[in-house]
Design a protein around this motif. Structure first.
Motif, mmCIF file in Angstrom:
data_model
loop_
_atom_site.group_PDB
_atom_site.id
_atom_site.type_symbol
_atom_site.label_atom_id
_atom_site.label_comp_id
_atom_site.label_asym_id
_atom_site.label_seq_id
_atom_site.Cartn_x
_atom_site.Cartn_y
_atom_site.Cartn_z
ATOM 1 N N TRP A 91 -11.119 17.376 -4.704
ATOM 2 C CA TRP A 91 -11.066 16.539 -3.503
ATOM 3 C C TRP A 91 -10.302 15.258 -3.803
ATOM 4 C CZ3 TRP A 91 -12.239 11.769 -1.660
ATOM 5 C CH2 TRP A 91 -12.407 11.629 -0.271
ATOM 6 N N ARG B 63 -3.444 14.266 0.952
ATOM 7 C CA ARG B 63 -3.941 14.128 2.320
ATOM 8 C C ARG B 63 -3.626 12.752 2.879
ATOM 9 N NH1 ARG B 63 -8.496 16.272 -0.028
ATOM 10 N NH2 ARG B 63 -9.589 14.329 0.361
ATOM 11 N N VAL B 64 -3.820 11.714 2.044
ATOM 12 C CA VAL B 64 -3.590 10.348 2.524
ATOM 13 C C VAL B 64 -2.103 10.074 2.700
ATOM 14 C CG1 VAL B 64 -3.786 7.910 1.937
ATOM 15 C CG2 VAL B 64 -5.690 9.449 1.511
ATOM 16 N N HIS B 65 -1.319 10.397 1.676
ATOM 17 C CA HIS B 65 0.075 9.969 1.697
ATOM 18 C C HIS B 65 0.981 10.931 2.437
ATOM 19 C CE1 HIS B 65 -0.350 6.526 -1.003
ATOM 20 N NE2 HIS B 65 -1.244 7.235 -1.655
ATOM 21 N N PHE C 237 -17.540 12.827 -5.261
ATOM 22 C CA PHE C 237 -16.599 13.841 -4.782
ATOM 23 C C PHE C 237 -16.117 14.726 -5.923
ATOM 24 C CE2 PHE C 237 -15.924 10.383 -1.624
ATOM 25 C CZ PHE C 237 -16.408 11.075 -0.528
ATOM 26 N N THR C 238 -15.751 15.961 -5.593
ATOM 27 C CA THR C 238 -15.234 16.863 -6.618
ATOM 28 C C THR C 238 -13.856 16.375 -7.057
ATOM 29 O OG1 THR C 238 -14.120 18.294 -5.033
ATOM 30 C CG2 THR C 238 -16.405 18.822 -5.547
ATOM 31 N N MET D 175 -4.043 12.688 -10.879
ATOM 32 C CA MET D 175 -4.025 11.932 -9.623
ATOM 33 C C MET D 175 -2.842 10.974 -9.591
ATOM 34 S SD MET D 175 -8.022 10.972 -9.143
ATOM 35 C CE MET D 175 -7.789 9.894 -7.748
ATOM 36 N N SER D 176 -2.587 10.331 -10.738
ATOM 37 C CA SER D 176 -1.562 9.297 -10.723
ATOM 38 C C SER D 176 -0.157 9.878 -10.642
ATOM 39 C CB SER D 176 -1.701 8.393 -11.946
ATOM 40 O OG SER D 176 -1.494 9.153 -13.111
ATOM 41 N N THR E 202 0.836 -1.201 0.000
ATOM 42 C CA THR E 202 0.000 0.000 0.000
ATOM 43 C C THR E 202 0.877 1.259 0.000
ATOM 44 O OG1 THR E 202 -1.627 -1.239 1.241
ATOM 45 C CG2 THR E 202 -1.944 1.120 1.153
ATOM 46 N N ASN F 96 -14.486 8.806 -8.539
ATOM 47 C CA ASN F 96 -15.622 8.646 -7.634
ATOM 48 C C ASN F 96 -16.680 9.713 -7.916
ATOM 49 O OD1 ASN F 96 -17.346 8.461 -5.404
ATOM 50 N ND2 ASN F 96 -15.691 7.685 -4.124
ATOM 51 N N GLU G 145 -6.797 14.181 -2.374
ATOM 52 C CA GLU G 145 -6.764 13.015 -1.492
ATOM 53 C C GLU G 145 -5.379 12.361 -1.497
ATOM 54 O OE1 GLU G 145 -9.184 9.685 -2.617
ATOM 55 O OE2 GLU G 145 -9.455 9.040 -0.552
ATOM 56 N N MET G 146 -4.735 12.369 -2.656
ATOM 57 C CA MET G 146 -3.399 11.795 -2.758
ATOM 58 C C MET G 146 -2.467 12.437 -1.727
ATOM 59 S SD MET G 146 -3.701 9.600 -5.151
ATOM 60 C CE MET G 146 -2.000 9.128 -5.405
ATOM 61 N N ARG H 224 1.976 1.668 -3.655
ATOM 62 C CA ARG H 224 0.900 2.048 -4.571
ATOM 63 C C ARG H 224 0.626 3.543 -4.514
ATOM 64 N NH1 ARG H 224 -1.813 -3.146 -3.616
ATOM 65 N NH2 ARG H 224 -2.709 -2.433 -1.662
ATOM 66 N N GLY H 225 0.580 4.150 -5.667
ATOM 67 C CA GLY H 225 0.252 5.562 -5.724
ATOM 68 C C GLY H 225 1.465 6.448 -5.508
ATOM 69 N N ALA I 187 2.213 4.056 -9.903
ATOM 70 C CA ALA I 187 0.818 4.486 -9.995
ATOM 71 C C ALA I 187 0.225 3.982 -11.292
ATOM 72 C CB ALA I 187 0.723 6.001 -9.921
#
Lengths: 345, 328
Positions: A128, A135-137, A124-125, A184-185, A102, A121, A132-133, A105-106, A110
């Protein structure tokens, strides 16, 4: 500067001589009600930084399954990897824990998908989702992540990015959605980007733009790019080398120029001859006879033999190995010499 | 088509603008459409599924009607004193010699067998119905929804165990089961009724959530989220849940009416709310013996009950239509 949590993993930039990514004798099978489906049967390829590898093949040839195995997003079960290794800068990804994967990944590897509308998704905008990339990572705050999202949307050349970060995926055109997927990628500067038929769902003019964008982004960041496609036309300009897959195997490996000029496998040759050409207008378009092999019941010997114009008796009984033609080329055909000569003008 | 000119506004965008204009021009001022003032020049927030649904809902007479009814009922449940000067819990307001009076200007809905004011009792009865309905809905939605999310996401053994468990509950008729549970408790009040109904009703929410999660789980965007490094928890709550919650909301709204009716039925059967507490079901029960002499004590609580149940079911219908894009 960032990415501190990847201790288990190879250091950034790689160690010594290991290639960036190498797939070695990978086998993937699926346990289904009808029996064992051998989707990938011993695929090997390597990818260096800054290089573009095009993996070419028809539906069911195993090209996407190989990519999903690299990403580690196969559902296991039903999928199984009985054999093989996927080395990322020397580390076998298949031996890592789910947690470590995990992490990769990304961030390090990616992937972008064929249909960007369904890969985004709907609730979501886009801002967002790109944010998220971060915020998460990287634990970035909402506001910073959104700022980064706008930068990325600019980078993938989405006009009026600042106004459009708050839009939802369905409010974008197909080409723009694929750009968002790409944004994103590439958000975390991955070293390897896998594009699974990135242009198949788009129309021709947009296809060219997206390929151009991918090539440009690759030049900027020197990432390795794996381009999965069934469209020979798409890859000609951007790929460095091509791996042609058939029935879960690689049947031909070659630098891009050689393969277009002188294919060394009858399947590749058939593919090239099936491309409509202006100078042959009015004539019947060539088509490879027969159907792709049934993965539940593979033909004996060479998987391509039922459709092959070069077939001899031993094709039915013995599986051709990958014969080396020259240091950069190989072909899995007993009669590669004949195929090569046959196209020599 | 729109791909040919990727620089200009897309078609969806122009439609959006048009919709935005209609929204700001064509809507009369009603309490339901209060919106924050948009600053000129600032981009209007575009429509998400929820914004869209809300926009759509406000235009449905069915929704407006049921929302108004439910708003009145909620106020009635919280502040019954606003509607009735008589407090029916005060025993001195019941005068036995006034029993079974027809509706009049003093007693709008007449009086019951004990001479109590039916109007006041009906108003005060709303609270128990609403509390049971709302709390049961919340408990079943949370409990069934959470388990459904887990079962749908994990699949395999977890799913099998949970799904077979729900099937056991499905085999029990709701009213009979609740009757049994309540007679074991011995006391009927709103919380035991809520518990008895929740125990029997969560499997329905579970199933709907599970099905919705399984659908969402196999969508490309979930696989894409995984490919871009999202962990299980994040995928479950951030990517799957928001896409699977709509049908649960719909069924919860529709069920709410059903729970209110079930509370009345249980009280009517004598295992629900107990006197001197007030419940519509209880009122109907006590009025039924002398129905031919005085219809009002039975008619009015029954009418309120029907309208309440109807209002919630209409609300659920409207919400379903708004959340299901295929029905547009």
């Amino acid at each position: 500067m960032k990415k501190t949590a990847t201790d288990v993993l190879p250091a950034e930039g790689g160690l010594g001589n290991d290639p960036l990514l190498s797939v070695e004798d990978l086998h993937v099978e699926f346990a289904t009600r009808a029996g064992l489906v051998k989707a990938v049967n011993g695929v090997s390829y390597t990818l260096s930084a800054g290089e573009t590898l095009a993996v070419l093949g028809e539906s069911g040839s195993g090209k996407s399954v190989t990519a999903q195995a690299i990403m580690g997003i196969l559902d296991m079960p039903p999928a199984r990897i009985p054999k093989g290794a996927i080395r990322f800068q020397g580390t076998d990804l298949l031996k890592l824990s789910e947690e470590a994967r995990t992490q990769i990944r990304g961030r390090r590897i990616a992937m972008i998908f064929q249909d960007a509308l369904s890969a985004l998704n709907p609730v979501f905008t886009v801002g967002w989702q790109i944010g998220e990339m971060f915020r998460v990572h990287q634990g970035m705050s909402k506001r910073d992540a959104e700022k980064k999202a706008v930068e990325l949307m600019d980078r993938v050349r989405i006009p009026a990015a600042k106004q459009r970060v708050h839009d939802f995926p369905h409010q974008f055109s197909g080409g723009m959605r694929q750009r968002i997927m790409i944004a994103m990628s590439i958000a975390l500067d991955p070293e390897v980007l896998i594009a699974d038929e990135p242009t198949t769902a788009l129309d021709v003019t947009v296809q060219a733009q997206i390929m151009e964008l991918l090539a440009e982004l690759q030049r900027e960041s020197n990432m390795g790019l794996i381009l999965i496609t069934h469209d020979l036309g798409v890859v000609a300009d951007v790929a460095d080398k091509i791996a042609v897959m058939y029935g879960g195997r690689i049947v031909e490996n070659a630098p891009v120029h050689d393969i277009y000029r002188r294919p060394a496998h009858p399947y590749t040759k058939g593919l090239l001859e099936s491309i409509p050409r202006v100078d042959l207008k009015g004539q019947d378009l060539y088509a490879i006879k027969g159907l792709p092999p049934n993965l539940l019941d593979m033909p004996t010997g060479c998987a391509f033999h039922p459709r092959c114009p070069y077939r001899q008796d031993n094709c039915v009984t013995s599986v051709p190995e990958l014969y080396e033609i020259d240091p950069n080329r190989s072909s899995a055909c007993h009669y590669w010499r004949e195929v090569l000569d046959g196209t020599d003008e | 088509m729109s791909d040919i000119r990727p620089v200009g506004p897309t078609r969806a965008e122009t439609e959006q603008d048009a919709a935005e204009q209609v929204m700001t021009v064509g809507v009369p001022e009603t309490p339901l459409t209060v919106e924050p003032e948009r600053k000129p020049g600032k981009q209007a927030r575009p429509a998400s599924l929820w914004n869209d649904a809300w926009y759509d809902l406000r235009r449905r007479p069915l929704f407006v009607l049921s929302a108004v009814l439910i708003a009145i009922l909620l106020v009635m449940a919280v502040f019954p004193g606003l509607f009735s000067r008589v407090n029916p819990m005060d025993a001195t307001t019941c005068v036995l010699s006034n029993a079974r009076q027809a509706p009049s200007s003093v007693h709008w809905f007449g009086t019951d067998n004990l001479g109590c004011d039916v109007y006041a009792r009906t108003i005060y009865g709303a609270r128990n119905s609403i509390v049971v309905g709302v709390s049961t809905t919340i408990v079943t939605a949370l409990f069934g929804g959470l388990l459904g999310l887990i079962a749908g996401f994990k699949s395999g053994a977890t799913d099998t165990v949970l799904s077979r468990t729900t099937e056991i509950f499905f085999a029990i008729p709701q009213i009979l089961g609740a009757l049994l549970i309540l007679s074991v408790f011995g006391t009927g009040n709103v919380w035991t009724i809520m518990l008895a109904l929740s125990v029997l009703a969560w499997p329905m929410t579970f199933r709907i959530m599970r099905a919705a999660v399984i659908t969402a789980k196999n969508q490309d965007y979930v696989i894409a989220a995984r490919a871009l490094g999202a962990g299980s928890g994040r995928i479950m709550f951030r990517h799957i849940l928001p896409n699977a919650v709509a049908p649960v909301i719909v069924i919860a709204t529709i069920n709410l009416g059903g729970f209110i009716a079930a509370e009345a039925a249980l009280s009517f059967l004598g295992v629900g709310i107990q006197s001197p507490d007030i419940s519509w079901g209880l009122m109907i029960d006590s009025a039924r013996d002398r129905f031919l002499e005085a219809f009002a004590p039975l008619l009015f609580p029954a009418l309120f009950l029907s309208i309440t149940v109807l209002a919630f079911i209409m609300l659920g219908d409207a919400v379903r239509d708004a959340l299901d894009p295929k029905l547009r």
